[in-house]
Scaffold this active site. Structure first.
Site, PDB file in Angstrom:
ATOM      1  N   ASN A  95       0.812  -1.223   0.000  1.00 41.76           N
ATOM      2  CA  ASN A  95       0.000   0.000   0.000  1.00 41.76           C
ATOM      3  C   ASN A  95       0.842   1.268   0.000  1.00 41.76           C
ATOM      4  O   ASN A  95       0.681   2.157   0.822  1.00 41.76           O
ATOM      5  CB  ASN A  95      -0.974   0.010   1.183  1.00 41.76           C
ATOM      6  CG  ASN A  95      -0.265  -0.020   2.524  1.00 41.76           C
ATOM      7  OD1 ASN A  95       0.856  -0.500   2.628  1.00 41.76           O
ATOM      8  ND2 ASN A  95      -0.908   0.521   3.537  1.00 41.76           N
ATOM      9  N   ASP A 306       3.655  -5.619  11.717  1.00 41.77           N
ATOM     10  CA  ASP A 306       2.733  -4.684  11.049  1.00 41.77           C
ATOM     11  C   ASP A 306       3.193  -3.244  11.302  1.00 41.77           C
ATOM     12  O   ASP A 306       2.379  -2.336  11.503  1.00 41.77           O
ATOM     13  CB  ASP A 306       1.287  -4.896  11.517  1.00 41.77           C
ATOM     14  CG  ASP A 306       0.281  -4.210  10.577  1.00 41.77           C
ATOM     15  OD1 ASP A 306       0.712  -3.631   9.562  1.00 41.77           O
ATOM     16  OD2 ASP A 306      -0.925  -4.249  10.867  1.00 41.77           O
TER      17      ASP A 306
END
Lengths: 424, 314
Positions: A95, A306
């Protein structure tokens, strides 16, 4: 360069090795491991007594923000944070801006990592063009350019048929699909875990079912297609149970969780603390305990961070407006060590979770300390005490809910291909 | 009145206020109400103080109530209305706050569409902050004026049965009232469509029933909440018609309550939806008293936050 790591506790989960000894590195490779290796001339000796020598840690879920949002993080600063946290390799999610949905972007990331990276960087490419969930990306092209897996991450593939196609097609290229499991119709507008606390704070909740429904779907599709699926950032007790049952039934499923899911609960957002706003959201104590159990029992295979850098522009705002995500590369190791110290997992299991399993799931080099394998090595001082401060973090962003925490344990030496990438 | 010792710098929500502080506000409000009954409804208490009303969400009723309260106490007031739709990444709130801060206001009254906005503001200004409604979180001054109204009518709050009916999930008024009423010893029941009852509302102090008749039975106080057909882009109920039929406060349903029950509504009302005209304008309705008490309660809060002195009110 020739290096001798002297007198450390050497851990190799691939052969269940846990011994005190020496480790010799030559030409970027591990040359020998033994109780005692004599130090000859021209050999740099590093004293590793009271230290633990692990195969280099591998984080299969990070966001490096380059290209496109370099004000949050770059490949250079992100990999610097990685090696400071003990990671010798990271997998960067697609992303970016533009998203990594074609070979040109994948190649850009690889090139930039080669020029400026402090550790290995493996691109994870998008499953669908623009992460829009309409059309598959060119898996063959992406694989050739260097992608190691596919994921639409924060934009989960909503169309179950398209997800089926992705899983089927991925089999041709040995490109695992990583599922960000979120049923968007259930999570829409949500800001934190749904429950009494979200009601008290007046924040729209995200039910645990939003995650569990999606995991169930993707596991069913993995069973249907026979293609392996990797479930990202598991956060609920129910999710652990679904994954446990699927594994028992022989479905090719693996799963990861992140240190914040076994270190924090939803209580961390009280007072509208945007640093603790993350997706999936921090859950309850019951979930936290279930995650820890799943890590110990092998239901969850991997600890990934993450790592999601955001600047103050995205965080110092109203809770509903704040971006989701927190940085994790530099705190993952001490937070995981808390589990080791409590006897929930041992050193071998920790090395499995942070190195061997990530390497195996995405077919990456590393994860073991064997003569002949690349010298990606992390040396840890488990007793080193330090405090998390914004100034002390290498990441360009400082969005950590652990700021101010006293940590115990840190990487003191990170070797990538036999070269010192970080030394404390 | 003795010089108040009010332990808070801000009024962010009923969650933060203790029972004693609530009592102090209500007692102070009762004396403020006396000022409102005088021929000249103004005292010099807050002369020279500056109060900014910062409204990111339209609310004529609440804003006028706050402004009137400030003017009755002789404070200087400034109103700023801003569109939250122009808020991108929230810079507007903090930037506006910092600009206001440069003009050294004593109190900022904030109305904002996002929960926690008042908390955020306190981290960026030196002024006292009053939460005049933030998202679906809290609306403490509305709860306080409701408490004052109930106390005037019932004498005491402890032991009363209060039924709150309607969209509990999206109502900051309901959230503040549940917290406040249960702190003062009332038995709070909530009822409405199950799609509008949030998880864990019991933890705030409410009892939940899906049968509105059970909530109303013997109730001393009935609070109707405004139903907005569209919430967050999705219909939570099939139709307003069905809502009115199943959950609306009709004279028949109200007859289940105690003989001397009072009917409240934070306004604005949808007559014929959550409340029938006969009930809204009926003998048990105290809806307009709530409005009057709003000014008194807000005067009390301004006074307490700025530590007004006894002489000034006399």
């Amino acid at each position: 360069m020739r290096l001798l790591l002297k007198g450390g506790r050497i851990i190799d989960p691939s052969v269940a090795l846990d011994m005190e000894g020496d480790l010799l590195i030559e030409e970027g490779q591990i040359r020998a491991i033994d109780r005692e290796i004599p130090a000859d001339e021209g050999l740099e000796v590093i004293d590793c007594r009271q230290k633990v020598i692990l195969p280099g840690l591998i984080d299969i879920h990070v966001h490096l923000r380059e290209p496109g949002e370099e004000y949050k993080e770059t490949i250079e600063t992100g990999t610097l944070a990685a090696v400071a946290g003990g990671f010798t390799a990271v997998c960067t999610m697609p992303n970016t801006k533009p998203p990594n949905d074609c070979a040109a972007v994948t190649k850009f990331i690889r090139d930039r990592a080669r020029e400026q990276g402090h550790c290995r960087v493996y691109p994870v490419a998008a499953i669908t063009v623009g992460q829009r969930g309409k059309r598959l990306t060119e898996f063959a092209d992406l694989k050739e350019a260097g992608a190691v897996a596919l994921s639409d991450d924060g934009h989960p593939v909503a169309d179950a048929f398209l997800m089926r196609l992705a899983l089927e097609y991925s089999r041709n290229f040995n490109l695992p699909i990583i599922s960000h499991a979120e049923e968007l119709a259930l999570s829409a507008g949500g800001q934190m875990n749904e429950g009494a606390l979200s009601t008290l704070l007046g924040l729209k909740g995200i039910p645990k079912a939003a995650e569990e429904v999606a995991i169930f779907r993707d596991i069913s599709l993995a069973a249907l297609t026979g293609a392996p699926i990797h479930i990202a950032h598991v956060s609920t007790k129910g999710a652990c149970e679904i994954i446990r049952r699927a594994k028992e039934a022989g479905v090719p499923v693996t799963a990861e969780t992140a240190p914040h899911y076994f270190s924090l609960t939803e209580e961390a957002v009280a007072g509208y603390n945007t640093l603790a706003k993350v997706n999936p959201p921090l859950r309850t104590e019951e979930d936290r305990e279930a995650i820890i159990e799943a890590l110990a029992e092998g239901v969850i295979d991997v600890i990934a961070t993450d790592h999601a850098p955001h600047s103050v522009l995205e965080k110092e705002v109203e809770f509903a407006q704040a971006a989701c995500g927190l940085i994790g590369l530099e705190t993952a190791l001490p937070l995981t060590l808390r589990l080791v110290r409590r006897g929930i997992i041992n050193w071998l299991r920790m090395a499995e979770l942070l190195s061997l399993n990530p390497a195996r799931i995405l077919s990456l080099p590393g994860g073991q300390l064997r003569p002949g394998s690349p010298a990606d090595i992390t040396v840890i001082d488990p007793e080193l005490s330090w405090r998390v401060t914004p100034e002390g973090l290498k990441s360009r962003s400082k969005n950590s809910p652990f700021l101010g925490w006293e940590m115990k344990g840190a990487a003191i030496l990170t070797l990538v291909r036999g070269r010192v990438a970080f030394k404390r | 009145m003795e010089k108040a010792s009010f332990p808070h710098r801000h009024i962010l929500g009923m969650a933060e206020l203790g029972r004693a502080e609530i009592e102090l506000i209500l007692e102070t409000a009762a004396s403020m109400k006396e000022i409102l009954s005088r021929p000249i409804k103004k005292v010099p208490t807050l002369r020279g103080k500056t109060i900014v009303h910062l409204f990111f969400e339209p609310s004529t009723r609440t804003r006028i109530s706050f402004e009137m309260a400030a003017k009755r106490l002789s404070a200087d007031t400034v109103s700023v209305t801003a569109s939250a739709s122009s808020v991108v990444k929230g810079e507007t709130l903090i930037d506006t706050a910092k600009n206001l801060e440069a003009m050294a206001p004593d109190i900022i009254v904030l109305r904002h569409p996002f929960s926690g906005a008042a908390h955020l503001l306190t981290r960026h200004v030196r002024a006292s902050v009053i939460n005049a409604g933030d998202g679906t979180h809290e609306h403490p001054t509305q709860a306080l004026l409701d408490l004052l109204t109930i106390r005037e009518e019932k004498g005491n709050i402890k032991g009363l049965k209060v039924a709150i009916v309607g969209d509990i999930t999206h109502s900051r008024v309901a959230h503040s009232n549940i917290l406040a009423l249960s702190k003062l010893g009332a038995e709070v029941w909530v009822s409405g469509p199950a799609t509008m009852i949030p998880p864990g509302i019991e933890r705030l102090g409410a009892r939940v029933t899906y049968k509105i008749e059970e909530a109303l039975a013997g109730a001393d106080v009935i609070m109707a909440l405004r139903i907005q057909k569209e919430r967050q882009g999705r219909d939570l109920i099939p139709s307003l018609r069905e809502y009115a039929r199943v959950f609306g406060l009709t004279p028949e349903r109200v007859s289940l309550a105690a003989k001397d029950c009072i009917i409240m509504h934070p306004g604005p009302m949808n007559r014929g939806v959550e409340i029938s005209p006969e009930v809204a304008d009926g003998p048990y309705s105290v809806i307009l008293d709530q409005v009057t008490n709003g000014v008194a309660v807000r005067m009390a809060i301004l006074y307490l936050l700025l530590g007004g002195s006894r002489e000034a009110v006399a």
